[in-house]
Design a protein around this motif. Structure first.
Motif, mmCIF file in Angstrom:
data_model
loop_
_atom_site.group_PDB
_atom_site.id
_atom_site.type_symbol
_atom_site.label_atom_id
_atom_site.label_comp_id
_atom_site.label_asym_id
_atom_site.label_seq_id
_atom_site.Cartn_x
_atom_site.Cartn_y
_atom_site.Cartn_z
ATOM 1 N N PHE A 2 0.678 -1.269 0.082
ATOM 2 C CA PHE A 2 -0.069 0.010 -0.140
ATOM 3 C C PHE A 2 0.831 1.455 -0.010
ATOM 4 N N VAL A 3 0.717 2.143 -0.862
ATOM 5 C CA VAL A 3 1.303 3.519 -1.241
ATOM 6 C C VAL A 3 0.533 4.601 -0.720
ATOM 7 N N ARG A 4 0.641 5.127 0.530
ATOM 8 C CA ARG A 4 -0.307 6.346 0.999
ATOM 9 C C ARG A 4 0.171 7.458 0.147
ATOM 10 N N HIS A 5 1.510 7.706 -0.280
ATOM 11 C CA HIS A 5 1.842 8.938 -0.766
ATOM 12 C C HIS A 5 0.935 9.916 -1.670
ATOM 13 N N GLN A 6 0.646 11.187 -1.181
ATOM 14 C CA GLN A 6 -0.051 12.091 -2.141
ATOM 15 C C GLN A 6 0.446 13.321 -2.077
ATOM 16 N N THR A 7 0.738 13.987 -3.320
ATOM 17 C CA THR A 7 1.390 15.242 -3.344
ATOM 18 C C THR A 7 0.035 16.152 -3.345
ATOM 19 N N LEU A 58 -2.952 -5.382 -0.509
ATOM 20 C CA LEU A 58 -3.964 -4.487 -0.126
ATOM 21 C C LEU A 58 -3.596 -3.457 -0.939
ATOM 22 N N LYS A 59 -4.663 -2.764 -1.704
ATOM 23 C CA LYS A 59 -4.446 -1.458 -2.502
ATOM 24 C C LYS A 59 -5.590 -0.473 -2.072
ATOM 25 N N GLY A 60 -6.539 -0.686 -1.047
ATOM 26 C CA GLY A 60 -7.648 0.370 -0.749
ATOM 27 C C GLY A 60 -8.181 -0.431 0.495
ATOM 28 N N PHE A 61 -8.745 0.477 1.380
ATOM 29 C CA PHE A 61 -9.725 0.325 2.373
ATOM 30 C C PHE A 61 -10.589 1.199 2.926
ATOM 31 N N VAL A 62 -11.406 1.075 3.642
ATOM 32 C CA VAL A 62 -12.486 1.930 4.138
ATOM 33 C C VAL A 62 -12.784 1.509 5.331
ATOM 34 N N HIS A 68 -9.039 5.170 1.744
ATOM 35 C CA HIS A 68 -7.752 5.217 1.052
ATOM 36 C C HIS A 68 -7.317 4.281 -0.068
ATOM 37 N N VAL A 69 -7.103 4.585 -1.068
ATOM 38 C CA VAL A 69 -6.647 3.822 -2.073
ATOM 39 C C VAL A 69 -4.963 4.334 -2.476
ATOM 40 N N SER A 70 -4.197 3.027 -2.594
ATOM 41 C CA SER A 70 -2.824 3.337 -2.931
ATOM 42 C C SER A 70 -2.716 4.004 -4.252
ATOM 43 N N GLU A 71 -1.436 4.969 -3.836
ATOM 44 C CA GLU A 71 -1.307 5.765 -5.058
ATOM 45 C C GLU A 71 -1.064 5.102 -6.408
ATOM 46 N N ASP A 72 -0.530 3.804 -6.374
ATOM 47 C CA ASP A 72 -0.291 3.330 -7.634
ATOM 48 C C ASP A 72 -1.749 2.710 -8.252
ATOM 49 N N MET A 73 -2.883 2.822 -7.681
ATOM 50 C CA MET A 73 -4.266 2.136 -8.042
ATOM 51 C C MET A 73 -5.347 3.183 -7.967
ATOM 52 N N ARG A 74 -4.982 4.561 -7.853
ATOM 53 C CA ARG A 74 -6.004 5.486 -8.050
ATOM 54 C C ARG A 74 -6.462 5.619 -9.476
ATOM 55 N N CYS A 75 -7.793 6.090 -9.193
ATOM 56 C CA CYS A 75 -8.773 6.293 -10.780
ATOM 57 C C CYS A 75 -8.752 5.203 -11.168
ATOM 58 N N GLU A 76 -9.012 3.984 -10.663
ATOM 59 C CA GLU A 76 -9.342 2.700 -11.078
ATOM 60 C C GLU A 76 -10.589 2.078 -10.772
ATOM 61 N N GLY A 77 -11.340 3.025 -9.943
ATOM 62 C CA GLY A 77 -12.425 2.712 -9.429
ATOM 63 C C GLY A 77 -12.848 2.110 -8.128
ATOM 64 N N GLY A 129 -11.892 3.348 -5.073
ATOM 65 C CA GLY A 129 -12.554 4.108 -4.101
ATOM 66 C C GLY A 129 -14.067 4.242 -4.301
ATOM 67 N N ARG A 130 -14.664 4.096 -5.536
ATOM 68 C CA ARG A 130 -15.879 4.357 -5.808
ATOM 69 C C ARG A 130 -16.709 3.106 -5.119
ATOM 70 N N GLN A 131 -15.853 1.811 -5.159
ATOM 71 C CA GLN A 131 -16.564 0.622 -4.796
ATOM 72 C C GLN A 131 -16.436 0.780 -3.473
ATOM 73 N N LEU A 132 -15.436 0.929 -2.617
ATOM 74 C CA LEU A 132 -15.415 0.915 -1.298
ATOM 75 C C LEU A 132 -16.407 2.003 -0.646
ATOM 76 N N PHE A 133 -16.501 3.061 -1.382
ATOM 77 C CA PHE A 133 -17.517 4.122 -0.691
ATOM 78 C C PHE A 133 -18.777 3.467 -0.756
ATOM 79 N N ALA A 134 -19.319 2.774 -1.931
ATOM 80 C CA ALA A 134 -20.533 2.267 -2.038
ATOM 81 C C ALA A 134 -20.703 1.032 -0.981
ATOM 82 N N MET A 135 -19.832 0.239 -0.695
ATOM 83 C CA MET A 135 -19.955 -0.736 0.307
ATOM 84 C C MET A 135 -19.971 -0.016 1.744
ATOM 85 N N ALA A 136 -19.404 0.923 1.865
ATOM 86 C CA ALA A 136 -19.378 1.579 3.229
ATOM 87 C C ALA A 136 -20.945 2.154 3.235
ATOM 88 N N LYS A 137 -21.520 2.702 2.141
ATOM 89 C CA LYS A 137 -22.829 3.560 2.241
ATOM 90 C C LYS A 137 -23.774 2.003 2.489
#
Length: 177
Positions: free
Chosen positions: A21-26, A80-84, A104-113, A115-123
């Motif tokens: 998992f890569v947390r990095h965000q500029t 692990l590439k994302g979690f909620v 959070h979504v790992s930097e190398d896997m952002r914009c692949e959907g 976060g959207r799926q994890l958010f839907a699962m949380a909802k």
């Protein structure tokens, strides 16, 4: 690329789980509320987690699972590439909030959907546990706020003072379920 989503158990939550998992965000620009108005301001920094912050995160996620909340992970090729996470206790009276405590979504896997799926699962989980809305104390980076806006989030009607005190630059959001 196949992404597998599943609930995480307390005993799985350890530092090794986050090895891929890569947390990095500029961050260059952030939203700031000044005199009642939301403005985009230059606020450059690099967001990353220290080892101590990983240990705090792991402890918090374990507590969430052990207290009956949701912690769900997204995995690609076993890593692990994302979690909620969503906390179990309703708050906010008639607003019936449940707290989305992390996504959070790992930097190398952002914009692949992911976060959207994890958010839907949380909802879905929050709705099934009696909430009317998710509450999010969200990073104020422009990109982060764009994600939440796409997910249907708006400024929270009722601010959670504990979140405001811990992270005064966060944007306090809600999402109707």
């Amino acid at each position: 690329m196949k992404i597998c989503y599943r609930d995480l158990k307390a005993e799985e939550l350890c530092r090794e789980l986050f090895q891929d998992f890569v947390r990095h965000q500029t961050v260059t620009k952030c939203w700031r509320k000044e005199q009642g108005q939301w403005l985009v301001k230059d606020a450059p920094f690099i967001d990353d987690w220290t080892e101590e912050e990983y240990q705090v995160l792991i402890s918090c996620l374990r507590h969430t699972v052990e207290s009956g909340g949701l912690v769900c992970g997204a995995f690609c090729d076993g890593g692990l590439k994302g979690f909620v996470s969503v906390e179990p206790g309703l708050f906010g009276g008639e607003h019936k909030y449940l707290d989305l405590s992390s996504i959070h979504v790992s930097e190398d896997m952002r914009c692949e959907g992911i976060g959207r799926q994890l958010f839907a699962m949380a909802k879905e989980w929050a709705k099934n546990h009696g909430a009317a809305k998710l509450y999010i104390s969200a990073h104020s980076a422009v990109e982060t706020q764009a994600f939440y806006k796409k997910m249907g989030c708006v400024e929270a009607v009722l601010y959670h003072q504990g979140h405001v005190e811990r992270e005064p630059y966060d944007c306090q959001l809600e999402c109707r379920l």
